[in-house]
Scaffold this motif. Structure first.
Motif, PDB file in Angstrom:
ATOM      1  N   VAL A 162      19.128   0.946   9.071  1.00 51.82           N
ATOM      2  CA  VAL A 162      17.731   0.747   9.452  1.00 51.82           C
ATOM      3  C   VAL A 162      17.156  -0.429   8.660  1.00 51.82           C
ATOM      4  O   VAL A 162      17.050  -0.359   7.423  1.00 51.82           O
ATOM      5  CB  VAL A 162      16.903   2.026   9.184  1.00 51.82           C
ATOM      6  N   PRO A 163      16.780  -1.551   9.284  1.00 54.32           N
ATOM      7  CA  PRO A 163      16.137  -2.668   8.558  1.00 54.32           C
ATOM      8  C   PRO A 163      14.687  -2.319   8.199  1.00 54.32           C
ATOM      9  O   PRO A 163      13.945  -1.794   9.038  1.00 54.32           O
ATOM     10  CB  PRO A 163      16.222  -3.824   9.548  1.00 54.32           C
ATOM     11  N   VAL A 164      14.328  -2.624   6.962  1.00 55.40           N
ATOM     12  CA  VAL A 164      12.967  -2.344   6.474  1.00 55.40           C
ATOM     13  C   VAL A 164      12.321  -3.680   6.078  1.00 55.40           C
ATOM     14  O   VAL A 164      12.881  -4.442   5.291  1.00 55.40           O
ATOM     15  CB  VAL A 164      12.984  -1.385   5.269  1.00 55.40           C
ATOM     16  N   ASN A 165      11.160  -3.967   6.626  1.00 58.12           N
ATOM     17  CA  ASN A 165      10.416  -5.192   6.313  1.00 58.12           C
ATOM     18  C   ASN A 165       8.908  -4.902   6.467  1.00 58.12           C
ATOM     19  O   ASN A 165       8.380  -4.927   7.577  1.00 58.12           O
ATOM     20  CB  ASN A 165      10.833  -6.333   7.238  1.00 58.12           C
ATOM     21  N   GLN A 166       8.247  -4.692   5.305  1.00 57.15           N
ATOM     22  CA  GLN A 166       6.823  -4.382   5.372  1.00 57.15           C
ATOM     23  C   GLN A 166       6.160  -4.676   4.023  1.00 57.15           C
ATOM     24  O   GLN A 166       6.833  -4.858   3.016  1.00 57.15           O
ATOM     25  CB  GLN A 166       6.613  -2.911   5.761  1.00 57.15           C
ATOM     26  N   GLN A 167       4.814  -4.731   4.024  1.00 52.55           N
ATOM     27  CA  GLN A 167       4.010  -4.953   2.823  1.00 52.55           C
ATOM     28  C   GLN A 167       3.575  -3.597   2.268  1.00 52.55           C
ATOM     29  O   GLN A 167       2.979  -2.791   2.973  1.00 52.55           O
ATOM     30  CB  GLN A 167       2.781  -5.794   3.155  1.00 52.55           C
ATOM     31  N   VAL A 168       3.870  -3.425   0.974  1.00 55.71           N
ATOM     32  CA  VAL A 168       3.521  -2.159   0.319  1.00 55.71           C
ATOM     33  C   VAL A 168       2.345  -2.408  -0.620  1.00 55.71           C
ATOM     34  O   VAL A 168       2.444  -3.229  -1.544  1.00 55.71           O
ATOM     35  CB  VAL A 168       4.725  -1.598  -0.467  1.00 55.71           C
ATOM     36  N   PRO A 169       1.181  -1.791  -0.403  1.00 52.79           N
ATOM     37  CA  PRO A 169       0.043  -1.982  -1.319  1.00 52.79           C
ATOM     38  C   PRO A 169       0.327  -1.355  -2.689  1.00 52.79           C
ATOM     39  O   PRO A 169       0.942  -0.290  -2.792  1.00 52.79           O
ATOM     40  CB  PRO A 169      -1.111  -1.270  -0.606  1.00 52.79           C
ATOM     41  N   VAL A 170      -0.126  -2.096  -3.748  1.00 50.62           N
ATOM     42  CA  VAL A 170       0.103  -1.641  -5.113  1.00 50.62           C
ATOM     43  C   VAL A 170      -1.247  -1.608  -5.844  1.00 50.62           C
ATOM     44  O   VAL A 170      -1.975  -2.604  -5.864  1.00 50.62           O
ATOM     45  CB  VAL A 170       1.086  -2.563  -5.862  1.00 50.62           C
ATOM     46  N   GLU A 171      -1.570  -0.527  -6.453  1.00 54.65           N
ATOM     47  CA  GLU A 171      -2.760  -0.376  -7.283  1.00 54.65           C
ATOM     48  C   GLU A 171      -2.340   0.315  -8.579  1.00 54.65           C
ATOM     49  O   GLU A 171      -1.954   1.473  -8.569  1.00 54.65           O
ATOM     50  CB  GLU A 171      -3.845   0.434  -6.569  1.00 54.65           C
ATOM     51  N   LEU A 172      -2.424  -0.455  -9.686  1.00 51.65           N
ATOM     52  CA  LEU A 172      -1.949   0.049 -10.966  1.00 51.65           C
ATOM     53  C   LEU A 172      -2.987  -0.216 -12.052  1.00 51.65           C
ATOM     54  O   LEU A 172      -3.741  -1.193 -11.999  1.00 51.65           O
ATOM     55  CB  LEU A 172      -0.628  -0.617 -11.361  1.00 51.65           C
ATOM     56  N   SER A 173      -3.013   0.638 -13.047  1.00 52.54           N
ATOM     57  CA  SER A 173      -3.778   0.427 -14.279  1.00 52.54           C
ATOM     58  C   SER A 173      -2.785   0.233 -15.411  1.00 52.54           C
ATOM     59  O   SER A 173      -2.078   1.170 -15.802  1.00 52.54           O
ATOM     60  CB  SER A 173      -4.697   1.626 -14.574  1.00 52.54           C
ATOM     61  N   VAL A 174      -2.717  -1.008 -15.914  1.00 53.76           N
ATOM     62  CA  VAL A 174      -1.706  -1.368 -16.916  1.00 53.76           C
ATOM     63  C   VAL A 174      -2.382  -1.516 -18.281  1.00 53.76           C
ATOM     64  O   VAL A 174      -3.201  -2.418 -18.483  1.00 53.76           O
ATOM     65  CB  VAL A 174      -0.995  -2.680 -16.544  1.00 53.76           C
TER      66      VAL A 174
END
Length: 231
Positions: A162-174
């Motif tokens: 299965v090919p996977v190609n997408q934008q994954v949102p990231v929200e982090l507190s570093v």
């Protein structure tokens, strides 16, 4: 015979000059019976006395002026100029401790191939015809066409990529804990211009005071342009 006796006539002695009082000489020096010479004599003596007093005062003040000159030059003007130069050449060196939390709001592109190989169970969503299917009847295969009804459950084995190609949102507190060394030369900041400006303000006074003598010996050398005081 009458003897004539002649007494010697007394010898007239000239009168001895009378000794004049001491102050008469001084009086004659100032007063000679004429007003104008007496005035000029008195004024000359008074002028000489005043000049002597003024010369003594000037010598005393000149000695103090040398001390004041050294005080103003060394402790004020030279000190200001040297410190302005040092301030322009100085560096701000310190270590800054950073304790903070950075909020990250971003999206990460995710591109990869997902191999999928596993058994699963499916459910038909509509009637599915199967042509030339082999049906086992009494142990014998019988070719026939069959129809699998909607809702029929079937177990199958999946083996695919299965090919996977997408934008994954990231929200982090570093959280961040850092010790940052800082070295800032002031000559490369906006303070360079005012520091050099202060040096230019003090420089003419420094040059003027450097050219003045520091003692009577230096003062006496000025008319000779350094000779015989030059080494």
């Amino acid at each position: 015979m009458n003897t004539l006796s002649s007494d010697p006539e007394p010898v007239h002695q000239p009168d001895e000059p009378k000794t004049a009082p001491e102050h008469s000489g001084r009086s004659r020096f100032f007063w000679q019976g004429k007003v104008l010479p007496a005035f000029w004599t008195t004024a000359s003596v008074f002028s000489i006395v005043i000049n002597i007093v003024l010369i003594v005062v000037v010598l005393i003040l000149a000695g103090e002026l040398f001390s004041i000159k050294n005080l103003v030059q060394v402790q004020l003007v030279d000190g200001l100029y040297a410190n302005f130069v040092k301030m322009d050449e100085a560096h701000i060196r310190t270590t800054i401790q950073v304790n903070d939390t950075i909020q990250l709001h971003d999206s990460i592109p995710v591109v990869f191939d997902l191999p999928l190989k596993q058994g699963t169970e499916i459910t038909l969503t509509k009637d599915t015809p199967i042509k030339k299917a082999n049906v086992i009847l009494n142990g014998q295969p019988v070719p026939t066409d069959i129809i699998l009804k909607e809702g029929t459950r079937m177990s199958i084995a999946l083996d695919l990529v299965v090919p996977v190609n997408q934008q994954v949102p990231v929200e982090l507190s570093v959280p961040i804990h850092l010790l940052v060394p800082v070295d800032i030369p002031l000559s490369q900041t906006e303070l360079h211009e005012p520091f050099t400006g202060l040096q230019d303000v003090v420089a003419p006074y420094k040059k003027f005071l450097d050219g003045l003598p520091d003692s009577w010996g230096g003062l006496m050398c000025i008319p000779f342009k350094g000779w015989p005081c030059s080494p």
